[in-house]
Structure formats: C-alpha cells, structure tokens
Design a protein around this motif. Structure first.
Motif, short mmCIF file in Angstrom:
data_model
loop_
_atom_site.label_atom_id
_atom_site.label_comp_id
_atom_site.label_asym_id
_atom_site.label_seq_id
_atom_site.Cartn_x
_atom_site.Cartn_y
_atom_site.Cartn_z
N ALA A 57 -0.01 10.72 -8.37
CA ALA A 57 -0.42 9.79 -7.33
C ALA A 57 -1.38 10.47 -6.37
N THR A 58 -2.13 9.62 -5.70
CA THR A 58 -3.05 10.06 -4.66
C THR A 58 -2.50 9.58 -3.33
N SER A 59 -2.38 10.50 -2.41
CA SER A 59 -1.78 10.22 -1.11
C SER A 59 -2.87 10.21 -0.04
N ASN A 60 -3.01 9.10 0.63
CA ASN A 60 -4.01 8.98 1.67
C ASN A 60 -3.33 8.83 3.03
N GLU A 61 -3.81 9.59 3.99
CA GLU A 61 -3.22 9.59 5.32
C GLU A 61 -3.26 8.19 5.92
N GLY A 62 -2.11 7.73 6.34
CA GLY A 62 -2.03 6.45 7.02
C GLY A 62 -2.04 5.22 6.14
N SER A 63 -2.03 5.41 4.83
CA SER A 63 -2.01 4.25 3.95
C SER A 63 -1.10 4.51 2.76
N LYS A 64 -0.92 3.48 1.98
CA LYS A 64 -0.03 3.62 0.83
C LYS A 64 -0.66 4.50 -0.23
N ALA A 65 0.21 5.19 -0.94
CA ALA A 65 -0.28 6.05 -2.02
C ALA A 65 -0.73 5.21 -3.20
N THR A 66 -1.63 5.75 -3.95
CA THR A 66 -2.11 5.12 -5.18
C THR A 66 -1.48 5.86 -6.36
N TYR A 67 -0.73 5.14 -7.15
CA TYR A 67 0.00 5.75 -8.26
C TYR A 67 -0.76 5.59 -9.57
N GLU A 68 -0.64 6.60 -10.41
CA GLU A 68 -1.24 6.53 -11.73
C GLU A 68 -0.40 5.61 -12.62
N GLN A 69 -1.05 5.12 -13.63
CA GLN A 69 -0.36 4.22 -14.55
C GLN A 69 0.84 4.92 -15.17
N GLY A 70 1.96 4.23 -15.17
CA GLY A 70 3.17 4.78 -15.78
C GLY A 70 4.05 5.55 -14.81
N VAL A 71 3.61 5.78 -13.61
CA VAL A 71 4.42 6.50 -12.62
C VAL A 71 5.13 5.49 -11.74
N GLU A 72 6.46 5.61 -11.68
CA GLU A 72 7.25 4.64 -10.92
C GLU A 72 7.18 4.95 -9.43
N LYS A 73 6.59 4.06 -8.67
CA LYS A 73 6.43 4.31 -7.25
C LYS A 73 7.74 4.24 -6.49
N ASP A 74 8.70 3.50 -7.02
CA ASP A 74 9.99 3.43 -6.34
C ASP A 74 10.82 4.68 -6.59
N LYS A 75 10.47 5.40 -7.61
CA LYS A 75 11.20 6.62 -7.93
C LYS A 75 10.57 7.82 -7.23
N PHE A 76 9.27 7.82 -7.17
CA PHE A 76 8.54 8.92 -6.56
C PHE A 76 7.86 8.39 -5.29
N LEU A 77 8.59 8.52 -4.18
CA LEU A 77 8.11 8.00 -2.92
C LEU A 77 7.19 9.01 -2.25
N ILE A 78 6.03 8.55 -1.87
CA ILE A 78 5.06 9.44 -1.23
C ILE A 78 4.76 8.92 0.16
N ASN A 79 4.78 9.85 1.11
CA ASN A 79 4.45 9.53 2.48
C ASN A 79 3.44 10.54 3.00
N HIS A 80 2.37 10.02 3.60
CA HIS A 80 1.32 10.91 4.14
C HIS A 80 1.15 10.54 5.61
N ALA A 81 2.09 10.99 6.41
CA ALA A 81 2.18 10.54 7.79
C ALA A 81 1.15 11.18 8.72
N SER A 82 0.65 12.33 8.34
CA SER A 82 -0.33 12.99 9.20
C SER A 82 -1.40 13.63 8.34
N LEU A 83 -2.42 14.14 8.98
CA LEU A 83 -3.54 14.74 8.25
C LEU A 83 -3.20 16.09 7.64
N THR A 84 -2.00 16.59 7.94
CA THR A 84 -1.64 17.89 7.41
C THR A 84 -0.35 17.87 6.60
#
Lengths: 116, 112
Positions: free
Chosen positions: A48-75
């Motif tokens: 997945a691609t994690s963008n600060e302040g927005s929802k992550a973009t998951y690759e095909q076949g990767v379960e987003k409910d299983k692999f939760l990504i949070n990008h709360a800050s720029l670091t």
C-alpha cells in the motif's frame, strides 16, 4: 541521506492478536510512505501507499481491513496487522519518498513478524 | 501491467571473479534504480540512472542503462566478500512515479 526508522525490528505475537509497526522519517518530511512485504528470498511486494492526511491506497489483493495503515503526520506512518494469523508471518518494510526532486526510496530497517 | 525481470536469480562466485546482473522492463522507464540488500537487512539505495545509454561507476560497480531505457545491468569487478547480498533493480510505475516496481533480485554469494 534521508533516515527512516522502523520499529519494532522483530515481533512475535499470538494468532488473533494485532500488531502495530511504526515507520518514521527522522530528518525529512515524507508526504508519501510505502509498505512492502517480503517473503524469504523473494522480492519486495508493494502492499500500500500511505499518504499523509488521507486514506491509504492498497494494491490489488491486499486486504485493507486486515492491514490498517495510518499516516497521521508527515513523519509517521503505521501499519497494523489485525487478527494476525501464521500466514501473515513475513518481513514488512516501509519506505519513504522525499518528493519529486528525489525519486529513490529510503527504507526502514524492516520488521520481522512471526505469528504463532 | 508493468513487469521488471531480473536474471540470474542466484549467482555464486569465487572472490575476485566478476559478477553481472541484468534487469529488463516490459515498459520504457523514466529512470532505473539499483538497491542492495544484505542478508537480514533492508534495501539500500545504490544509484539511479536517468539518461538513455547512461553509464555510472561506483568504485568496482558499473551501472548501465540501455539505449531504449528498458534494460539495465550492474557489473561488479573483482568481487569481495563484502559484496554478498541481493541486488534489486527498480523502475517507477507508469501510473505513479513515486511507486516502484522491483525486479526479483539477484542473490550474490562470494566464496572466499
């Protein structure tokens, strides 16, 4: 060079529990971070691609409910493996992108997850 | 979709011998990047090639980018035990320059 710190470097957890992995850019701001999974002697598979302040973009076949990504800050970006199972055991690596002027990836040290 | 292929998958050499790994993309790349991953470690950026036909050297390592910008090679002269690791090439995706597609890697072992 840009430094990316990933924590923990290894973790063992029981089936059914959740594990959180942190990825920090230490000396730069990363608007975009990437999460990879690597099986033994295999290449890096982008999850997945994690963008600060927005929802992550998951690759095909990767379960987003299983692999939760949070990008709360720029670091900081976090990957939480929920309800882990033995098949989730793997090497998880994050990388950070410094921006359009530099296109190379700076990787964290990786996290070896073992689910028992 | 875009594919990046790398050969060979494994290479065993005696210390002092040369080593080459080849990378081929199914699409034209804006740039090609090379990474090295030591056993148990994480990938570390080595170099980026941008121009068609570009050749860059880092001590005993020589990197080439093909004229058509679809293939690349990494050549190590007189390998040392410190060269052990897996070498990956990677190219930006057509749809998103920040996302990289990695080759399968070439695992190099060097016998002293």
């Amino acid at each position: 060079g840009a430094v990316v710190s990933q924590h923990p470097s290894w973790v063992i957890c029981k089936s059914g529990t959740s594990v959180k992995i942190e990825c920090r850019s230490l000396d730069f701001q990363a608007t975009t971070m990437f999460w990879y999974r690597q099986f033994p002697k295999k290449s890096l598979m982008l999850m997945a691609t994690s963008n600060e302040g927005s929802k992550a973009t998951y690759e095909q076949g990767v379960e987003k409910d299983k692999f939760l990504i949070n990008h709360a800050s720029l670091t900081l970006s976090t990957l939480t493996v929920t309800s882990a199972h033995p098949e989730d055991s793997s090497f998880y690596i994050c990388s950070a992108w410094t921006g359009a002027l530099r296109t190379e990836a700076f990787f964290g040290q990786g996290t070896r997850l073992t689910v028992v | 979709g875009q594919q990046v292929m790398q050969i060979p998958q494994y290479q065993h050499v005696q210390e002092g011998e040369d080593f080459t790994t080849y990378c081929n993309s199914s699409t034209t790349l804006s740039n090609i990047q090379w990474y090295k991953q030591r056993p148990g470690g994480h990938p570390v950026f080595l170099i980026q090639l941008v121009k068609s036909g570009e050749v860059k050297k880092q001590k005993r390592l020589t990197f080439q980018f093909g004229e058509a910008k679809k293939n690349s090679s990494l050549h190590i002269t007189a390998t040392q035990t410190t060269d052990v690791g897996t070498y990956f090439c990677a190219g930006p995706r057509e749809t998103s320059g920040s996302r990289l597609t990695f080759g399968e890697g070439t695992q190099l072992t060097v016998n002293p």
